[in-house]
Design an enzyme around this catalytic site. Structure first.
Site, short mmCIF file in Angstrom:
data_model
loop_
_atom_site.label_atom_id
_atom_site.label_comp_id
_atom_site.label_asym_id
_atom_site.label_seq_id
_atom_site.Cartn_x
_atom_site.Cartn_y
_atom_site.Cartn_z
N HIS A 181 0.93 -1.07 0.14
CA HIS A 181 -0.17 0.02 0.09
C HIS A 181 0.71 1.29 0.09
CE1 HIS A 181 0.98 -0.41 4.46
NE2 HIS A 181 0.76 1.01 4.27
C1 UD1 Z 1 -1.75 5.10 6.39
C2 UD1 Z 1 -0.31 5.43 6.93
C3 UD1 Z 1 0.64 4.40 6.87
C4 UD1 Z 1 -0.07 3.02 7.55
C5 UD1 Z 1 -1.20 2.67 6.64
C6 UD1 Z 1 -1.78 1.47 7.14
C7 UD1 Z 1 0.21 7.88 6.77
C8 UD1 Z 1 0.84 9.00 5.92
N1 UD1 Z 1 0.21 6.78 6.05
O1 UD1 Z 1 -1.55 4.84 4.90
O2 UD1 Z 1 1.86 4.61 7.34
O3 UD1 Z 1 1.06 2.07 7.04
O4 UD1 Z 1 -2.09 3.93 6.95
O5 UD1 Z 1 -3.10 1.22 6.53
O6 UD1 Z 1 -0.55 8.12 7.71
N2 UD1 Z 1 -9.14 4.71 2.73
C9 UD1 Z 1 -10.32 4.09 2.88
N3 UD1 Z 1 -10.96 3.73 4.21
C10 UD1 Z 1 -10.28 4.01 4.98
C11 UD1 Z 1 -8.88 4.50 5.16
C12 UD1 Z 1 -8.58 5.05 3.93
O7 UD1 Z 1 -11.03 3.77 1.89
O8 UD1 Z 1 -10.52 3.48 6.22
C13 UD1 Z 1 -8.58 4.93 1.28
C14 UD1 Z 1 -8.94 6.56 1.01
O9 UD1 Z 1 -9.29 6.37 -0.20
C15 UD1 Z 1 -7.70 7.25 1.32
C16 UD1 Z 1 -6.41 6.13 1.13
O10 UD1 Z 1 -7.05 4.87 1.43
O11 UD1 Z 1 -7.50 8.20 0.72
C17 UD1 Z 1 -5.18 6.44 2.03
O12 UD1 Z 1 -5.50 6.40 3.12
P1 UD1 Z 1 -4.55 7.39 4.19
O13 UD1 Z 1 -5.06 7.14 5.76
O14 UD1 Z 1 -4.52 8.72 3.84
O15 UD1 Z 1 -3.28 6.50 4.05
P2 UD1 Z 1 -2.70 5.05 4.01
O16 UD1 Z 1 -2.17 4.76 2.56
O17 UD1 Z 1 -3.99 4.32 4.31
#
Ligand code: UD1
Length: 367
Positions: free
Chosen positions: A203
């Site tokens: 991811h």
């Molecule tokens: C985040 C952390 C990363 C961690 C990872 C574990 C940061 C910078 N990154 O990355 O260090 O390893 O979480 O999962 O904090 N989304 C959903 N549902 C959710 C959450 C996210 O659909 O419940 C999607 C959204 O489209 C969002 C994307 O995932 O834009 C990214 O989510 P985000 O929390 O920004 O970063 P992660 O890639 O999950």
């Protein structure tokens, strides 16, 4: 006051809350969920599986750009800290929620503890590295999980009386899970046989945010899946990117690769524990495979967790297809490093942390 926002935070906060609950005579604890992760598969299922009490406060921040997400967490969390006046705020790991809350806490003059301090990838293109450096520079208590963290903090000039080598809370959860994992039916549900499949998780933005990189990942998965069946629970970020670049069908067309939704904690631990090998870019999974003795190939050029490479079962392979193919062949021939578990990854890191905070904050003699 404990803060958790994203999936890896929940795994780290669970043993801390369980341990601090044993000190009810001196600590009143509360849990704030920032809402960085909000889907049931990314959040609720972890509260269930790890038996985490419901958050006292939910900030419901959701997904946004880094600046907007960080800013919204800060605005909401400032109100919480101002109203609740905690004596100490505990943040874990390296996600945006960790850094956002650390900034708020320090500016309000409240003490800050960082669990999993000192890790460094030395790669400032990773958002997590920025979050680590900022959070550590603000913390009053720095709880370190592996020896490299001590060295990094010393080099950065952090006073040694703030730094405590306590071991790894992620492994506290893993050892706790060992007693509960029997309940998981994941192998039956997916019709898998122990040691006859590999697990994939990817991811990181560097791996999944461009079509060029996703095509390289596709090639890697094609090559490995010709040697062993692969199960790939897909992170929502990755699913969005795969859809955007039209790659879902290409992946599902690979006969020996199965995509699933993200799994709950106990199911994922069971899947990992019984697998022949893991391919990942996650930080936590590098540690968990080392603790479980499962071979791990990390699709990154660097790691902030060098103990997993030096002592454990982890190998950094980047996106080098030949190296990956060679490593997989060696693993399948049982010709791969065995590894040993790093110091203090023994299931009692949270106990050490609670003990130190109790000694230093609560039991400190009045001058
Ligand atoms: C985040 C952390 C990363 C961690 C990872 C574990 C940061 C910078 N990154 O990355 O260090 O390893 O979480 O999962 O904090 N989304 C959903 N549902 C959710 C959450 C996210 O659909 O419940 C999607 C959204 O489209 C969002 C994307 O995932 O834009 C990214 O989510 P985000 O929390 O920004 O970063 P992660 O890639 O999950």
């Amino acid at each position: 006051m404990f803060v958790a926002g994203a999936r890896p935070n929940f795994v780290k906060i669970a043993p801390l809350l369980r341990e601090f609950a044993k000190h009810r005579d001196v600590f009143k604890t509360s849990l704030v969920h920032t809402g960085q992760h909000y889907d049931f598969e990314m959040s609720g299922v972890f509260f269930q599986g790890l038996q985490i009490p419901a958050p006292n406060i939910h900030l419901n921040v959701g997904s946004h750009s880094h600046a907007v997400q960080t800013a919204r967490i800060m605005i909401a969390f400032e109100k919480v800290v101002t109203a609740e006046k905690p004596d100490l705020v505990v943040v874990v790991g390296d996600v945006n929620s960790t850094m956002a809350c650390a900034l708020v806490v320090t500016k309000l003059g409240v003490k800050l503890a960082h669990v999993e301090a000192g890790l460094r990838s030395f790669d400032r293109t990773m958002p997590e590295e920025i979050n680590r450096v900022v959070t550590d520079s603000l913390s009053d208590y720095l709880f370190v999980s592996e020896e490299s963290g001590l060295k990094n903090l010393r080099r950065e000039g952090v006073s040694s009386d703030k730094v405590h080598f306590v071991g790894n809370v992620m492994i506290d959860s893993l050892i706790w899970a060992g007693k509960h994992v029997g309940k998981s039916k994941v192998l039956d549900d997916l019709n898998l046989t122990e040691k006859e499949y590999g697990v994939v998780t990817l991811h990181r933005p560097a791996n999944v945010d461009s079509d060029r990189s996703l095509l390289e990942i596709y090639d890697i998965l094609r090559i490995v899946s010709e040697k062993i069946e692969l199960i790939y629970p897909v992170h929502p970020r990755t699913r969005t990117m795969l859809k955007k670049h039209g790659l879902i069908k290409k992946l599902t067309d690979l006969t020996n690769l199965r995509l699933t939704e993200p799994l709950g904690y106990l199911d994922f631990v069971k899947l990992m524990k019984e697998s022949r090998l893991v391919l990942t870019d996650s930080g936590g999974i590098q540690e968990e495979t080392t603790a479980l003795g499962v071979p791990c190939l990390t699709i990154r050029e660097n790691t902030e967790r060098p103990a997993t490479v030096k002592h454990g079962t982890n190998t950094l392979v980047g996106k080098d297809k030949q190296k990956i193919a060679r490593c997989v062949t060696n693993i399948l021939r049982e010709n791969f490093k065995q590894g040993k578990v790093p110091a203090l990854w023994d299931g009692t890191a949270s106990q050490r942390i609670a003990g130190i905070i109790r000694d230093q904050i609560v039991d400190r003699p009045v001058a």
